[in-house]
Enzyme design. Structure first.
Site: not given
Ligand SMILES: O=C[C@H](O)COP(=O)(O)O
Length: 235
Positions: A6-8, A88, A157, A163, A193
């Site tokens: 997920n590149l957000k 999400h 999650e 994060g 994470s």
């Molecule tokens: O979509 C992915 C999650 O929000 C995990 O994010 P993260 O790997 O930065 O903790």
């Protein structure tokens, strides 16, 4: 196994194209046949053919119309996008999407046959209230969702692990996944994470069918290594 990035709100259109090309080339060179998804920012969506499946991080439950700032099915269809993330934690807790809104989105994209990665997870104060409260909170996130949908993937999650560099213990992940597997037999990913340093360990846990990775996936090399771990652990 399933490995999803997920590149957000990161990477430009150009950098995303390079990223996907790098992952694609790695999968091909290393004959990796795991299911690999990449969810770019909306402005970086593009047509793609190859082993990597490109999905949308979000879209509105509409084909088109007057929904300023949103995109709908018509904009996804242009690029052949048939996969979407729904629920999400950043959409639930930062953007403020309600369960009711998520259900509408889920049903709309389900009707179109989309592959849906549906995310669930609890904030820290709920986790601290104990296992039963936590499971009650997560159960409410299944309300209105067709847990039997054949194109469903669920991602667990914990909000407090996203994060932050914090993760539940392996025992906790196994216990929660076991509970969630009772609600749906869909593949179940862990997210929060996941890094190149813990991915192999997490992927090997009982009840973990893959990972949904945010920050660490921004490094294509790290994401590729996780795909390689998945291949070698494939169960
Ligand atoms: O979509 C992915 C999650 O929000 C995990 O994010 P993260 O790997 O930065 O903790």
């Amino acid at each position: 196994m399933i490995i999803a990035a997920n590149l957000k709100t990161n990477l430009t259109r150009e950098k995303t194209a390079k990223y996907i090309a790098e992952v694609e080339s790695f999968l091909s060179k290393n004959s990796i046949s795991e299911e690999v998804f990449v969810f770019p920012a909306t402005s970086s969506l593009n047509s793609h053919s190859g082993a990597v499946v490109v999905g949308a991080q979000n879209a509105y439950p509409t084909t088109n119309g007057a929904f300023t700032g949103e995109i709908g099915y018509e904009q996804l269809e242009e690029f052949g996008i048939k996969t979407i993330l729904i629920g999400h934690s950043e959409r639930r807790h930062i953007i403020g999407e309600t369960q009711e809104e998520l259900v509408k989105k889920f049903n709309f994209y389900k009707e179109l046959g989309f592959k849906i990665i549906y995310c669930v997870g609890e904030p820290l104060e709920i986790r601290e209230a104990g296992f039963d409260s936590m499971m009650e909170y997560i159960s409410a996130q299944y309300e209105g969702i067709d847990a039997l949908y054949e194109n469903l993937i669920v991602a667990y999650e914990p909000v407090w692990a996203i994060g932050t560099g914090l993760t539940p213990t392996n025992e906790d992940i196994v216990a929660i996944h076991a509970e969630l597997k009772k609600k749906s037999s869909a593949p179940l990913l862990y997210g929060g994470s996941v890094k190149v340093t813990n991915a192999a360990e997490v992927l090997a846990l009982d009840g973990v069918d893959g990972v949904l990775v945010g920050s660490a996936a921004l490094y294509a090399e790290h994401f590729c290594t996780m795909c390689e771990y998945a291949q070698s652990l494939s169960k």
